[in-house]
Design a protein around this motif. Structure first.
Motif, PDB file in Angstrom:
ATOM      1  N   CYS A   1       0.859  -1.182   0.000  1.00  0.00           N
ATOM      2  CA  CYS A   1       0.000   0.000   0.000  1.00  0.00           C
ATOM      3  C   CYS A   1       0.901   1.240   0.000  1.00  0.00           C
ATOM      4  O   CYS A   1       1.651   1.472   0.953  1.00  0.00           O
ATOM      5  CB  CYS A   1      -0.903  -0.015   1.233  1.00  0.00           C
ATOM      6  N   LEU A   2       0.835   2.030  -1.063  1.00  0.00           N
ATOM      7  CA  LEU A   2       1.748   3.164  -1.224  1.00  0.00           C
ATOM      8  C   LEU A   2       1.205   4.474  -0.663  1.00  0.00           C
ATOM      9  O   LEU A   2       1.943   5.456  -0.593  1.00  0.00           O
ATOM     10  CB  LEU A   2       2.067   3.364  -2.713  1.00  0.00           C
ATOM     11  N   GLN A   3      -0.064   4.474  -0.293  1.00  0.00           N
ATOM     12  CA  GLN A   3      -0.729   5.733   0.010  1.00  0.00           C
ATOM     13  C   GLN A   3      -0.065   6.521   1.140  1.00  0.00           C
ATOM     14  O   GLN A   3       0.174   7.714   1.030  1.00  0.00           O
ATOM     15  CB  GLN A   3      -2.193   5.458   0.370  1.00  0.00           C
ATOM     16  N   ASP A   4       0.258   5.858   2.247  1.00  0.00           N
ATOM     17  CA  ASP A   4       0.691   6.587   3.435  1.00  0.00           C
ATOM     18  C   ASP A   4       2.092   6.221   3.903  1.00  0.00           C
ATOM     19  O   ASP A   4       2.409   6.370   5.088  1.00  0.00           O
ATOM     20  CB  ASP A   4      -0.316   6.337   4.572  1.00  0.00           C
ATOM     21  N   ILE A   5       2.938   5.763   3.010  1.00  0.00           N
ATOM     22  CA  ILE A   5       4.293   5.394   3.427  1.00  0.00           C
ATOM     23  C   ILE A   5       5.321   6.283   2.721  1.00  0.00           C
ATOM     24  O   ILE A   5       5.075   6.790   1.623  1.00  0.00           O
ATOM     25  CB  ILE A   5       4.607   3.910   3.133  1.00  0.00           C
ATOM     26  N   GLY A   6       6.460   6.461   3.367  1.00  0.00           N
ATOM     27  CA  GLY A   6       7.543   7.227   2.754  1.00  0.00           C
ATOM     28  C   GLY A   6       8.171   6.437   1.626  1.00  0.00           C
ATOM     29  O   GLY A   6       8.341   5.218   1.713  1.00  0.00           O
ATOM     30  N   LYS A   7       8.513   7.135   0.542  1.00  0.00           N
ATOM     31  CA  LYS A   7       9.086   6.480  -0.642  1.00  0.00           C
ATOM     32  C   LYS A   7      10.262   7.299  -1.139  1.00  0.00           C
ATOM     33  O   LYS A   7      10.302   8.516  -0.961  1.00  0.00           O
ATOM     34  CB  LYS A   7       8.020   6.373  -1.756  1.00  0.00           C
ATOM     35  N   LYS A   8      11.185   6.625  -1.772  1.00  0.00           N
ATOM     36  CA  LYS A   8      12.287   7.301  -2.449  1.00  0.00           C
ATOM     37  C   LYS A   8      12.293   6.904  -3.917  1.00  0.00           C
ATOM     38  O   LYS A   8      11.939   5.769  -4.264  1.00  0.00           O
ATOM     39  CB  LYS A   8      13.629   6.945  -1.810  1.00  0.00           C
ATOM     40  N   ILE A   9      12.690   7.843  -4.727  1.00  0.00           N
ATOM     41  CA  ILE A   9      12.794   7.579  -6.165  1.00  0.00           C
ATOM     42  C   ILE A   9      14.208   7.888  -6.630  1.00  0.00           C
ATOM     43  O   ILE A   9      14.796   8.907  -6.246  1.00  0.00           O
ATOM     44  CB  ILE A   9      11.770   8.411  -6.956  1.00  0.00           C
ATOM     45  N   ALA A  10      14.740   6.977  -7.420  1.00  0.00           N
ATOM     46  CA  ALA A  10      16.057   7.173  -8.039  1.00  0.00           C
ATOM     47  C   ALA A  10      15.879   7.175  -9.548  1.00  0.00           C
ATOM     48  O   ALA A  10      15.077   6.408 -10.086  1.00  0.00           O
ATOM     49  CB  ALA A  10      17.021   6.071  -7.610  1.00  0.00           C
ATOM     50  N   LEU A  11      16.608   8.037 -10.222  1.00  0.00           N
ATOM     51  CA  LEU A  11      16.527   8.144 -11.686  1.00  0.00           C
ATOM     52  C   LEU A  11      17.864   7.771 -12.307  1.00  0.00           C
ATOM     53  O   LEU A  11      18.916   8.187 -11.836  1.00  0.00           O
ATOM     54  CB  LEU A  11      16.141   9.565 -12.092  1.00  0.00           C
ATOM     55  N   ILE A  12      17.768   6.990 -13.386  1.00  0.00           N
ATOM     56  CA  ILE A  12      18.961   6.588 -14.135  1.00  0.00           C
ATOM     57  C   ILE A  12      18.823   7.131 -15.556  1.00  0.00           C
ATOM     58  O   ILE A  12      17.910   6.740 -16.291  1.00  0.00           O
ATOM     59  CB  ILE A  12      19.108   5.051 -14.181  1.00  0.00           C
ATOM     60  N   PRO A  13      19.689   8.060 -15.991  1.00  0.00           N
ATOM     61  CA  PRO A  13      19.622   8.551 -17.372  1.00  0.00           C
ATOM     62  C   PRO A  13      20.014   7.443 -18.332  1.00  0.00           C
ATOM     63  O   PRO A  13      21.039   6.787 -18.158  1.00  0.00           O
ATOM     64  CB  PRO A  13      20.626   9.709 -17.393  1.00  0.00           C
ATOM     65  N   ILE A  14      19.204   7.229 -19.335  1.00  0.00           N
ATOM     66  CA  ILE A  14      19.378   6.062 -20.200  1.00  0.00           C
ATOM     67  C   ILE A  14      20.314   6.322 -21.372  1.00  0.00           C
ATOM     68  O   ILE A  14      20.877   5.402 -21.956  1.00  0.00           O
ATOM     69  CB  ILE A  14      18.003   5.588 -20.722  1.00  0.00           C
ATOM     70  N   ARG A  15      20.512   7.608 -21.745  1.00  0.00           N
ATOM     71  CA  ARG A  15      21.272   7.906 -22.966  1.00  0.00           C
ATOM     72  C   ARG A  15      22.701   7.358 -22.955  1.00  0.00           C
ATOM     73  O   ARG A  15      23.120   6.704 -23.922  1.00  0.00           O
ATOM     74  CB  ARG A  15      21.279   9.404 -23.243  1.00  0.00           C
ATOM     75  N   PRO A  16      23.483   7.596 -21.899  1.00  0.00           N
ATOM     76  CA  PRO A  16      24.856   7.060 -21.912  1.00  0.00           C
ATOM     77  C   PRO A  16      24.886   5.534 -22.031  1.00  0.00           C
ATOM     78  O   PRO A  16      25.721   4.973 -22.739  1.00  0.00           O
ATOM     79  CB  PRO A  16      25.428   7.518 -20.562  1.00  0.00           C
ATOM     80  N   LEU A  17      23.949   4.867 -21.341  1.00  0.00           N
ATOM     81  CA  LEU A  17      23.904   3.408 -21.380  1.00  0.00           C
ATOM     82  C   LEU A  17      23.519   2.911 -22.766  1.00  0.00           C
ATOM     83  O   LEU A  17      24.108   1.973 -23.298  1.00  0.00           O
ATOM     84  CB  LEU A  17      22.896   2.907 -20.338  1.00  0.00           C
ATOM     85  N   ALA A  18      22.509   3.556 -23.351  1.00  0.00           N
ATOM     86  CA  ALA A  18      22.057   3.129 -24.677  1.00  0.00           C
ATOM     87  C   ALA A  18      23.154   3.322 -25.716  1.00  0.00           C
ATOM     88  O   ALA A  18      23.369   2.477 -26.586  1.00  0.00           O
ATOM     89  CB  ALA A  18      20.802   3.911 -25.078  1.00  0.00           C
ATOM     90  N   MET A  19      23.876   4.453 -25.638  1.00  0.00           N
ATOM     91  CA  MET A  19      24.909   4.747 -26.627  1.00  0.00           C
ATOM     92  C   MET A  19      26.105   3.810 -26.517  1.00  0.00           C
ATOM     93  O   MET A  19      26.664   3.390 -27.531  1.00  0.00           O
ATOM     94  CB  MET A  19      25.385   6.197 -26.470  1.00  0.00           C
ATOM     95  N   LYS A  20      26.493   3.486 -25.297  1.00  0.00           N
ATOM     96  CA  LYS A  20      27.731   2.742 -25.110  1.00  0.00           C
ATOM     97  C   LYS A  20      27.551   1.229 -25.061  1.00  0.00           C
ATOM     98  O   LYS A  20      28.423   0.484 -25.470  1.00  0.00           O
ATOM     99  CB  LYS A  20      28.422   3.210 -23.820  1.00  0.00           C
TER     100      LYS A  20
END
Length: 527
Positions: free
Chosen positions: A177-196
């Motif tokens: 249940c996501l409604q009332d709990i603390g959450k963290k989000i991490a972002l990974i940029p895809i361009r360097p990975l896709a290119m290499k």
């Protein structure tokens, strides 16, 4: 479809009889196996997986009931037909209990055998088709399912609202249940990975990397990885077990490195009950953190508050350099800008996008100004990345310098063609208006070019001054008219742009070496 069958009986003549009586080929059975008892049969069934199984009930070592139990426990989809010489209730009860397809008594009638065989094959084929359709449906669902969750979670990142229906689906799928709990989000940029690592195949990069991340996140149900459909550059890691976020991201980075030898940059935002706020935090870090930093998992600690360098602020200086046509001058200006960027600003994704966007804007404006008729392509996805996925300052500088070098060449070429075209138009104008009193000032005003430039460029292209070239045109026309003996000299003079017959004769003699009358007489003498 080619099928297999096995006949299990301890009496050889029974096995041979069944082989002779059955219309095997008619029903698509091309392989018939044999076994003397259940023990031997199990080994053959494991190896060959026959679709049709004929078995006796009374056999040494392992009898028919024991074999039926084993077949039932294995959940094989084979059709089992019991062939027995005993009309025994216990045998029949076990055959029914363990899902035997039919029960045939010995001695076997050919019609009965083939009728049962036909029905067994038909049912197996129907069920095989049903299973195939189910597999296809399952494959479609498996393909669509990630897209559905990508959309659900992406919308949550943008709106922050969690409708009851979405909450129920998330709880059903992830047990969370996501409604009332603390959450963290991490972002990974895809361009360097896709290119290499994926030869610029971003779809393959998203699919592979999300599978790697989800495999780790699902072990203890600690989060989910999805593609942000509102930003094609981002892979999103949602972590609801926020205490384990650093460790989980470290494991994900290690798994990605083991797969493709690239250490991705990961922007980890602050904890929040709201997914929108958690996403905004990580997005801010991803856009603004210093790409020259050696840290791979970056947080708000790695973000400094600095303004951006705007190319538009230096557009006039750059324009002057471009107008000079000097590659060296423009590249010197670009080097100074890059040095300024390195000294006072941050090499962030936001800064890079700002540079690229403003460069494209300036380029399009200058192209319009130079009246270049071409559709300028959308700016390419620049490769600023090293083989390990980290940012390369040298590659960035090199590509920016190359962008401006190409632009200088494009505009210089356009300027040359435009100037050349203008001189050609002036020459065409002289030919069409040679009868008029044309001055250099008139030409200058008509073609928006300076008199000095016209004089210099015309002499360079046609090896003659404007006046001499116009005189040459007039003299050629005059000679054509002198071939007509009925035309008076003053009429010809007026026709080619001279109001005074004596002045025309003077110019003609200077240009041709003889007077107009002498020229006419020489033509008559030849004819």
């Amino acid at each position: 479809m080619i099928m297999k069958a096995i006949i299990i009986d301890d009496e050889r003549h029974v096995r041979e009889g069944l082989k002779l009586l059955g219309d095997w080929e008619v029903h698509g059975i091309d392989t018939i196996l044999e076994a003397e008892d259940g023990e031997e049969a199990i080994e053959l069934i494991k190896e060959h997986r026959p679709e049709i199984i004929f078995t006796d009930m009374r056999m040494p070592r392992r009898d028919g009931i024991s074999l039926l139990k084993w077949l039932h426990s294995c959940e094989l989809r084979s059709k089992t037909i019991v062939v027995s010489g005993h009309d025994d209730y216990e045998y029949m009860r076990n055959a029914l209990y363990y899902k035997s397809f039919d029960y045939i008594l010995k001695p076997i009638e050919p019609e009965v055998l083939n009728d049962v065989l036909r029905k067994a094959v038909e049912e197996w084929n129907e069920q095989a088709l049903s299973r195939k359709n189910q597999v296809k449906e399952s494959q479609v669902l498996n393909e669509v399912k990630p897209l559905y969750w990508d959309r659900v979670f992406s919308r949550l990142c943008q709106s922050g609202e969690l409708p009851a229906a979405a909450e129920n689906r998330i709880k059903s799928e992830y047990g969370q249940c996501l409604q009332d709990i603390g959450k963290k989000i991490a972002l990974i940029p895809i361009r360097p990975l896709a290119m290499k690592a994926f030869q610029c195949e971003e779809e393959l990069a998203f699919f592979t990397l999300s599978n790697i991340a989800n495999e780790l996140l699902s072990k203890n149900n600690e989060g989910v990885c999805f593609r942000n459909i509102t930003n094609e550059e981002e892979l999103v890691v949602l972590i609801w077990n926020e205490q384990n976020a650093p460790l989980l991201l470290s494991d994900i980075c290690m798994a990605i490195y083991q797969y493709c030898k690239i250490q991705p940059i990961v922007a980890l935002g602050s904890s929040s009950v709201s997914m929108k706020e958690a996403y905004s935090s990580s997005h801010h870090i991803l856009r603004k953190h210093d790409l020259l930093s050696s840290k791979k998992v970056v947080t708000s600690k790695e973000v400094t508050s600095r303004s951006l360098l705007h190319l538009l602020d230096y557009s006039n200086e750059l324009k002057w350099g471009l107008q000079s046509g000097s590659v060296e001058e423009v590249q010197s200006q670009v080097r100074r800008l890059l040095e300024l960027l390195e000294e006072k600003y941050v090499f962030s994704l936001e800064q890079i996008d700002s540079w690229d966007t403003q460069f494209l804007l300036l380029k399009n404006n200058w192209i319009k100004e130079y009246e270049i008729n071409e559709n300028t392509p959308i700016i390419k996805k620049m490769d600023y990345w090293k083989e390990d996925g980290s940012f390369s300052l040298e590659k960035f500088k090199k590509e920016k310098a190359e962008d401006f070098r190409e632009l200088v060449m494009l505009l210089s070429c356009a300027k040359y063609l435009k100037e050349k075209n203008s001189i050609q138009k002036i020459e065409e104008y002289l030919r069409n208006h040679y009868q008029e009193d044309i001055t250099l000032q008139q030409i200058s005003e008509r073609f928006y070019l300076s008199r000095e430039y016209i004089s210099r460029k015309f002499k360079q292209d046609y090896d003659a001054t404007i006046t001499d070239y116009l005189t040459g045109i007039r003299m050629e026309k005059a000679k054509k008219l002198l071939e007509n003996s009925y035309l008076k000299i003053y009429e010809i003079a007026y026709e080619v742009g001279y109001q005074n017959e004596k002045y025309f004769s003077k110019v003609f003699k200077k240009h041709e070496g003889i007077t107009p009358n002498d020229y006419r007489q020489s033509i008559s003498a030849k004819s």
